[in-house]
Design a protein around this motif. Structure first.
Motif, PDB file in Angstrom:
ATOM      1  N   SER A  17      52.330  24.502  35.942  1.00 16.04           N
ATOM      2  CA  SER A  17      50.935  24.628  36.343  1.00 16.04           C
ATOM      3  C   SER A  17      50.426  26.035  36.086  1.00 16.04           C
ATOM      4  O   SER A  17      51.209  26.996  36.062  1.00 16.04           O
ATOM      5  N   LEU A  18      49.135  26.119  35.930  1.00 14.47           N
ATOM      6  CA  LEU A  18      48.483  27.397  35.698  1.00 14.47           C
ATOM      7  C   LEU A  18      47.030  27.250  36.143  1.00 14.47           C
ATOM      8  O   LEU A  18      46.439  26.168  36.008  1.00 14.47           O
ATOM      9  N   THR A  19      46.475  28.337  36.667  1.00 16.93           N
ATOM     10  CA  THR A  19      45.057  28.343  37.025  1.00 16.93           C
ATOM     11  C   THR A  19      44.352  29.442  36.246  1.00 16.93           C
ATOM     12  O   THR A  19      44.796  30.589  36.253  1.00 16.93           O
ATOM     13  N   VAL A  20      43.292  29.080  35.575  1.00 15.48           N
ATOM     14  CA  VAL A  20      42.459  30.069  34.893  1.00 15.48           C
ATOM     15  C   VAL A  20      41.148  30.205  35.653  1.00 15.48           C
ATOM     16  O   VAL A  20      40.686  29.258  36.287  1.00 15.48           O
ATOM     17  N   SER A  21      40.582  31.403  35.596  1.00 14.98           N
ATOM     18  CA  SER A  21      39.367  31.709  36.345  1.00 14.98           C
ATOM     19  C   SER A  21      38.278  32.189  35.404  1.00 14.98           C
ATOM     20  O   SER A  21      38.554  32.740  34.343  1.00 14.98           O
ATOM     21  N   CYS A  22      37.052  32.010  35.855  1.00 15.92           N
ATOM     22  CA  CYS A  22      35.907  32.476  35.077  1.00 15.92           C
ATOM     23  C   CYS A  22      34.880  33.039  36.045  1.00 15.92           C
ATOM     24  O   CYS A  22      34.346  32.301  36.885  1.00 15.92           O
ATOM     25  N   GLU A  23      34.632  34.333  35.924  1.00 18.64           N
ATOM     26  CA  GLU A  23      33.644  34.969  36.783  1.00 18.64           C
ATOM     27  C   GLU A  23      32.318  35.078  36.049  1.00 18.64           C
ATOM     28  O   GLU A  23      32.246  35.613  34.938  1.00 18.64           O
ATOM     29  N   LEU A  24      31.292  34.584  36.683  1.00 17.70           N
ATOM     30  CA  LEU A  24      29.934  34.609  36.128  1.00 17.70           C
ATOM     31  C   LEU A  24      29.146  35.699  36.815  1.00 17.70           C
ATOM     32  O   LEU A  24      29.140  35.786  38.044  1.00 17.70           O
ATOM     33  N   SER A  25      28.506  36.548  36.029  1.00 20.26           N
ATOM     34  CA  SER A  25      27.722  37.624  36.625  1.00 20.26           C
ATOM     35  C   SER A  25      26.400  37.780  35.880  1.00 20.26           C
ATOM     36  O   SER A  25      26.222  37.281  34.773  1.00 20.26           O
ATOM     37  N   GLY A  26      25.511  38.528  36.506  1.00 23.40           N
ATOM     38  CA  GLY A  26      24.212  38.765  35.891  1.00 23.40           C
ATOM     39  C   GLY A  26      23.124  37.969  36.582  1.00 23.40           C
ATOM     40  O   GLY A  26      23.314  37.396  37.645  1.00 23.40           O
ATOM     41  N   ASP A  27      22.011  37.906  35.908  1.00 25.74           N
ATOM     42  CA  ASP A  27      20.836  37.224  36.443  1.00 25.74           C
ATOM     43  C   ASP A  27      20.946  35.724  36.144  1.00 25.74           C
ATOM     44  O   ASP A  27      20.339  35.212  35.209  1.00 25.74           O
TER      45      ASP A  27
END
Length: 120
Positions: A17-27
């Motif tokens: 198993s593996l977890t990938v992340s995605c951070e969203l920033s900005g307007d």
């Protein structure tokens, strides 16, 4: 300016198993959808999972039952939990966002740089 930053990729044995992340920033506003897609050299891009601002999710048949999306709204972060990984899951994994989004196909309007997942 909208930015997406993926993290969490790596190497894992088949079945792991593996977890990938995605951070969203900005307007970003509050009305958007997000997608995880993957790509390997010489192959077409494959959309594998998406989530909208109402937290409705959809998955490609190739990952259904093995991959799960979740979102932390406080951190503006999208997670993809990947279980029972197979060698054919090896790819560069990207997240993308479409905003403002209200309905229809979630396009890859904004994309991150990707994170590599290798399954051996």
């Amino acid at each position: 300016q909208v930015q997406l930053v993926e993290s969490g990729g790596g190497s894992v044995q088949a079945g792991g198993s593996l977890t990938v992340s995605c951070e969203l920033s900005g307007d970003t506003g509050s009305s958007y959808c997000m997608v995880w897609f993957r790509q390997t050299p010489g192959k077409e891009r494959e959309g594998i999972a998406s989530i909208d601002n109402l937290n409705r999710t959809s998955y490609a048949d190739s990952v259904k039952g093995r991959f799960t999306l979740s979102k932390d709204n406080d951190k503006n972060t999208l997670y993809l939990q990947m279980n029972s990984l197979k060698p054919e899951d090896t790819a560069m994994y990207y997240c993308a966002a479409d905003l403002p989004w209200y309905d229809g196909v979630c396009t890859y309007k904004y994309m991150g740089q990707g994170t590599q997942v290798t399954v051996s």
